[in-house]
Design an enzyme around this catalytic site. Structure first.
Site, short mmCIF file in Angstrom:
data_model
loop_
_atom_site.label_atom_id
_atom_site.label_comp_id
_atom_site.label_asym_id
_atom_site.label_seq_id
_atom_site.Cartn_x
_atom_site.Cartn_y
_atom_site.Cartn_z
N HIS A 96 -15.91 1.45 -4.05
CA HIS A 96 -14.48 1.35 -3.79
C HIS A 96 -14.14 0.18 -2.87
O HIS A 96 -12.98 -0.07 -2.58
CB HIS A 96 -13.97 2.65 -3.19
CG HIS A 96 -12.50 2.83 -3.27
ND1 HIS A 96 -11.82 2.85 -4.47
CD2 HIS A 96 -11.56 2.98 -2.31
CE1 HIS A 96 -10.53 3.02 -4.24
NE2 HIS A 96 -10.35 3.09 -2.94
N TYR A 154 0.84 -1.20 0.00
CA TYR A 154 0.00 0.00 0.00
C TYR A 154 0.88 1.26 0.00
O TYR A 154 0.97 1.95 -0.98
CB TYR A 154 -0.95 -0.02 1.20
CG TYR A 154 -1.98 1.10 1.13
CD1 TYR A 154 -3.10 0.97 0.32
CD2 TYR A 154 -1.82 2.27 1.86
CE1 TYR A 154 -4.04 1.99 0.23
CE2 TYR A 154 -2.76 3.29 1.78
CZ TYR A 154 -3.87 3.15 0.97
OH TYR A 154 -4.79 4.17 0.88
N ASP A 211 -17.72 3.31 -8.51
CA ASP A 211 -16.71 3.74 -7.54
C ASP A 211 -16.65 5.26 -7.59
O ASP A 211 -16.18 5.85 -8.56
CB ASP A 211 -15.35 3.14 -7.90
CG ASP A 211 -14.29 3.41 -6.83
OD1 ASP A 211 -14.49 4.33 -6.02
OD2 ASP A 211 -13.26 2.71 -6.82
N SER A 224 -6.41 0.74 -4.55
CA SER A 224 -6.54 2.17 -4.31
C SER A 224 -5.16 2.83 -4.43
O SER A 224 -4.55 2.79 -5.49
CB SER A 224 -7.18 2.42 -2.95
OG SER A 224 -7.60 3.74 -2.81
#
Length: 730
Positions: free
Chosen positions: A692, A494, A657, A574
């Site tokens: 999302h 991430y 999203d 993301s």
């Protein structure tokens, strides 16, 4: 938590490889599973050019930003036809899907919330599309269903997105969201009858109801209604705080707080447990720097006044004892500390440190039974301690293994609290801790059919990144694993927004482990593993370091013979989708496969849509010349290099999203398919009626996970062991 150009637009891709990685380049792309050329759908290009500080940037796929248009929808249909046609031909796909359904089918519980003599908690029996909310008396008795979102829609795409029981036990305010959207509509239900009142509050986002102490109404934050047809793409700004009185229409709600001089400010609200103060927390986007304002609800005609102002650090309210507020802050403390501030005399010269900064990174705290229950991380491993209100460290709560603590729930007058614990091989378990006896009891446990945690090893290693910094990484695999370079490996990252990826149980991880795979999670800079300094080392102009940390993790796994380039897949969602997108465009020869999930991929225009502007404190903005340079330098969309052999890549998004709009994935897919110089597939999978990630129905989550794992099994040439094959066939 936008895209590329014509074939002539090349040259922005910069190779950042160490001497070791240069050897990897010599290996070639080596795609073997699908030795075929893909006939990608024809994609229209337009003569669109954006000029940034004198630099002309072609944007031939900008038309895809109108993702509700007929042209875009037809293009998506063709891309989905190609992708699902490919997936349907994978022999193991159905077995993987069946095994996932078995692994997912176990009871899952949320941490209980106690209010007005009742206990509220969520439960999913296993395969229910949405969790069900239950309520029961605190002193025992049978629980009853309060909300069952599975009854709200046929396809399970309407979810419970906010929940706040009132202080007098008469009402509960709750929010519903459709199609995974961040937008929520608030309603009020009478606890006694289970019937909804007529109260309906629309255009709420990033806000939960906060009840007044009399239980007659609540505060909430809302935005202006978007223009017709722009619900999922229009910018979201100018949030305001309102008060809603039960039984009245939204049109009569009273404006409580706004900051028209800065429409980028967002607000959160809370009321202290004794009902004395309303607290408003202000922040600009995802910046950690905040302000706090309070209003004395017990004083007639009291005004809202500052508790902490100046946007110089982060401040979060833990709780209050009379006028003494306990705050968590990173002011003069990168790893955070807890301070006490008197609301009647809030000057910083009067602040008192209660729990000082330490090597452990403070994650959160709660005021329970005259103590502070403090969650922290030590080398990314959860720790739970209990302190007196003078800061004395009393005791450490013993945890079952290396893992994560979350969801501490308790109140100042209670003598106990609840918390959840999980790890990679430890399904989430809910505990109740008794402060009088100092004992913890598991109240909700889960057993996963056919899963034996003793068969798997969980360990943490440290590897050296490009600048010599040691970066921690969790590795999970079968006991007795041979380090012979042949193990299929799923490297997940991430690296942003001060978010830390801690150990967590997931059926998808278990399925991968059963196939003989390694699951690797490095705690990259940009995250919060080691506090504010770790975050800042991977944001704004330092963002490239995050990608370098990730590449260094891949090299470590290869150098240590855990896996090889052809067996190594990377994944992220993301901001993690940005990570994987940038990784394959910068170092395409290092990976055997990539999953780019709901990624932020157009770094020049991301701030133009919905809440994207709020990420400028993290990424920077192309509107500033010095920030444009580094954004353009790593933006995945703008660095697809024509003729490069890219690894097999599955790009996933959702058509509704409204956080990271699907145009990012659409444009990146078009650019990568046009640039692909090898025979590996570049595929786009678009889910319908999901957002999302929040509120995604279990059935859709299983389907997408099955497709991701099937893609990796095919493209990494994973030989599923006989035991996994038989297990998958269950």
């Amino acid at each position: 938590m936008g895209q590329i150009v014509s074939p002539s637009f090349v040259g922005r891709w910069r190779v950042r490889l160490s001497a070791v990685l240069m050897l990897v380049v010599l290996w070639g792309t080596g795609h073997s599973a699908q030795s075929q050329s893909f006939d990608y759908p024809e994609t229209t290009t337009v003569d669109s050019v954006e000029v940034y500080h004198g630099t002309r940037v072609p944007d031939p796929y900008q038309w895809m930003e109108d993702f509700d248009s007929t042209a875009v929808q037809r293009w998506v249909e063709k891309q989905n036809d190609l992708t699902f046609g490919y997936l349907e031909q994978i022999p193991e796909r159905e077995r993987i899907r069946r095994r996932l359904r078995t692994l997912w089918d176990y009871p899952k519980y949320g941490v209980p919330q106690r209010e007005a003599g009742r206990l509220f908690y969520s439960k999913n029996k296993g395969l229910q599309d949405q969790d069900v909310m239950y309520v029961r008396p605190v002193d025992g008795g049978e629980p009853r269903v309060l909300f069952d979102p599975n009854e709200w829609s046929e396809d399970g795409t309407v979810s419970l997105s906010a929940f706040a029981p009132g202080p007098n036990g008469e009402y509960v305010a709750y929010g519903t969201s459709e199609d995974g959207s961040d937008w929520k509509t608030l309603h009020v239900r009478e606890l006694g009858t289970g019937e909804d009142l007529d109260d309906t509050i629309k255009w709420v986002k990033f806000s939960n109801p906060t009840w007044t102490p009399d239980g007659e109404g609540f505060y909430y934050g809302r935005y202006p209604a978007p223009k017709e047809g722009q619900k999922y793409e229009a910018q979201t700004k100018a949030q305001k705080i309102y008060y809603h009185k039960i039984g009245t229409p939204q049109s009569e709600d009273r404006l409580v707080y706004e900051r028209p001089e800065n429409p980028k400010l967002g607000f959160g609200t809370t009321v202290t447990h004794d009902g004395r103060y309303l607290v408003i927390r202000a922040s600009e986007g995802t910046s950690e720097k905040t302000e706090l304002y309070v209003k004395n609800l017990q004083a007639e005609d009291a005004e809202i006044r500052p508790l902490v102002e100046g946007f110089n650090a982060s401040y979060n309210v833990i709780g209050a004892d009379g006028s003494t507020f306990y705050l968590q802050t990173n002011r003069d403390a990168p790893n955070r500390r807890i301070i006490a501030v008197d609301a009647e005399n809030p000057d910083s010269s009067n602040w008192r440190t209660v729990v000082p900064e330490s090597d452990a990174v403070l994650q959160g705290a709660d005021l329970v039974g005259g103590t502070l229950v403090v969650e922290a991380l030590t080398d990314v491993k959860g720790r739970l301690t209990i302190h007196d209100l003078d800061g004395t460290r009393e005791k450490t709560v013993e945890l079952p293994t290396i893992g994560s603590v979350g969801g501490v729930s308790g109140e100042p007058e209670h003598d106990s609290f609840y918390y959840g614990f999980t790890s990679f091989t430890y399904p989430t378990t809910i505990y109740r801790y008794d402060l009088e006896t100092d004992t913890a009891e598991a109240v909700y446990e889960s057993e996963v059919e056919g899963f034996d945690a003793d068969r798997y090893a969980v360990k943490q290693v440290f590897y050296e990144s490009t600048d010599g910094t040691e970066v921690p990484m969790f590795l999970v695999h079968k006991e007795g694993l041979e380090r012979d370079g042949t193990n299929p490996t799923y490297l997940y990252g991430y690296g942003g927004f001060n978010i830390t990826i801690t150990p967590n149980f997931s059926p998808s991880t278990v399925a991968w482990l059963e196939m003989g795979g390694i699951y690797a999670v490095p705690n990259l800079r940009g995250g919060g593993a080691y506090g504010q300094s770790w975050h800042e080392a991977g944001k704004l102009g330092n963002k490239q370091q995050v990608f370098d940390d990730f590449a260094s993790a891949a090299l470590y796994l290869i150098d240590e013979n855990y896996t090889s380039r052809s067996k190594l897949a990377i994944a992220g969602a993301s901001n993690g989708g940005l990570l994987t997108g940038a990784s394959i465009t910068q170092q395409p020869n290092l990976f055997g496969g990539a999953i780019v999930e709901r990624g932020v991929l157009d770094m020049l225009r991301y701030h133009e849509f919905t809440i994207g502007w709020a990420w400028v404190p993290e990424y920077g903005s192309s509107e500033k010349a010095e920030q444009f340079d580094y954004l353009y330098d790593y933006s995945p969309l703008h660095n697809a290099n024509t003729g490069t052999a890219y690894p097999p890549t599955l790009i996933t998004t959702a058509d509704t999203d409204d956080r990271v709009v699907p145009a990012h994935s659409y444009k990146f897919t078009a650019a990568m398919q046009d640039a692909q110089g090898g025979d590996a597939p570049i595929l786009l999978r678009v889910e319908t009626n999901t957002g999302h990630g929040g509120g995604t129905p279990t059935s859709k989550e299983i389907e997408e996970t099955a497709d991701v794992l099937s893609f990796l099994v095919e493209e990494l040439n994973v030989e599923m062991p006989a035991e996994a094959s038989s297990a998958t066939a269950q």
